[in-house]
Design an enzyme around this catalytic site. Structure first.
Site, PDB file in Angstrom:
ATOM      1  N   CYS A 116     -28.505 -42.903   0.417  1.00 41.92           N
ATOM      2  CA  CYS A 116     -28.299 -43.947  -0.594  1.00 41.92           C
ATOM      3  C   CYS A 116     -27.090 -43.654  -1.470  1.00 41.92           C
ATOM      4  CB  CYS A 116     -29.575 -44.163  -1.388  1.00 41.92           C
ATOM      5  SG  CYS A 116     -29.701 -45.817  -2.086  1.00 41.92           S
ATOM      6  N   HIS A 226     -33.923 -45.086   2.460  1.00 34.65           N
ATOM      7  CA  HIS A 226     -34.596 -43.886   1.968  1.00 34.65           C
ATOM      8  C   HIS A 226     -35.570 -43.338   2.994  1.00 34.65           C
ATOM      9  CE1 HIS A 226     -33.049 -43.732  -2.123  1.00 34.65           C
ATOM     10  NE2 HIS A 226     -32.849 -45.026  -1.901  1.00 34.65           N
ATOM     11  N   GLU A 228     -36.493 -40.320   3.142  1.00 34.26           N
ATOM     12  CA  GLU A 228     -37.269 -39.216   2.541  1.00 34.26           C
ATOM     13  C   GLU A 228     -38.635 -39.685   2.045  1.00 34.26           C
ATOM     14  OE1 GLU A 228     -35.038 -40.941   0.941  1.00 34.26           O
ATOM     15  OE2 GLU A 228     -35.866 -41.291  -1.061  1.00 34.26           O
TER      16      GLU A 228
END
Ligand SMILES: N[C@@H](CCC(=O)NCCCC(=O)O)C(=O)O
Length: 258
Positions: A116, A226, A228
């Site tokens: 990001c 994202h 993660e």
């Protein structure tokens, strides 16, 4: 146990934040857990001390770099544009730290996973620029975080991305270059792509969603979404963090130096 004797170290530069009027350096828990639990590596926070960080010596004990997302934006002077209210909020201490770390990491072939804001920093570090408000551009989607208190909604799937055939992503993902759905929590996006980056994926509105570094042989991947978030529950996220982990372990074993 999480031990430095079995896990290569991966640096994550922090963001600065005022908490109860006290200056702090922070990294979101989900980034640290994805590096530790999904990639099986040892995350190490680097403070956002700007250009004061002597990055060469700091990176000597490091085998990978992860650049996290952040609600703050790269200051437009970093890509020769004037500041407007659209560009805020800023975190110039983070800018100074990450832009220096990116250059040093690329010079030494260090595996780099940019997420990001991290992908935006990678583009700026290599001479590219950003659009401050993609949702205001004609024909573009609204890529901003959904207005919900539920993190599973905020980080839930929002749009498909088209993956470039014969790119890095298509070799890493379980379904190759088949389109995948990703989350979306960003106002800004790549405008002028840096010369040494190649597009790896785009959103349906043309927004660049992933890039790779085209000069080195190592793992240097930037993604606008994202992976993660609950990485262990998502096959695409697992594939990305495990590919990063392979590159880090390869680097740590001294098998890849430029
Ligand atoms: N500020 C930039 C980058 C957006 C970003 O990184 N969002 C994630 C923030 C929270 C998190 O770390 O998950 C932009 O708006 O484009």
């Amino acid at each position: 146990m999480i031990s430095a004797s079995t896990r290569p170290l991966v640096a994550l530069p922090a963001c600065t934040r005022q908490i109860d009027s006290a200056p702090c350096h922070i990294i979101g828990d989900k980034y640290l857990r994805a590096v530790s639990e999904t990639a099986g590596l040892l995350p190490v926070m680097f403070p956002a001390f700007g250009e004061a960080l002597e990055v060469e010596s700091l990176l000597d004990g490091i085998s990978g770099l992860v650049l996290t997302g952040s609600p703050s934006n790269v200051h437009p002077r970093r890509y020769d544009q004037d500041e407007t209210s659209e560009h805020a909020p800023f975190d110039e201490a983070r800018d100074g730290a990450t832009l220096s770390l990116i250059s040093a990491a690329l010079d030494r072939g260090l595996p780099l996973f940019a997420i990001c804001r991290g992908m935006q920093e990678l583009n700026v570090a290599l001479g590219g620029s950003l659009s401050p408000a993609v949702h205001d551009l004609p024909g573009r989607l609204d890529h901003r975080r959904p207005d919900s208190p539920d993190p599973d909604v905020q980080y839930g799937p929002r749009h498909e991305i088209e993956i470039e055939p014969d790119g890095l992503l298509s070799t890493l993902l379980p379904e190759g270059d088949t389109p995948i759905e990703v989350n979306s929590l960003h106002r800004q996006a790549i405008d002028r792509l840096a010369q040494d980056l190649k597009i790896e994926a785009r959103a349906p509105d043309g927004t660049i969603e992933a890039v790779r570094y085209n000069k080195g042989k190592g793992f240097v991947l930037g993604v606008q979404w994202h992976p993660e978030y609950k990485a262990g529950n998502n096959p695409v996220s697992q594939a990305l963090f495990q590919a990063f982990a392979r590159a880090v372990r390869h680097f740590a074993a001294g098998k890849h130096r430029v």
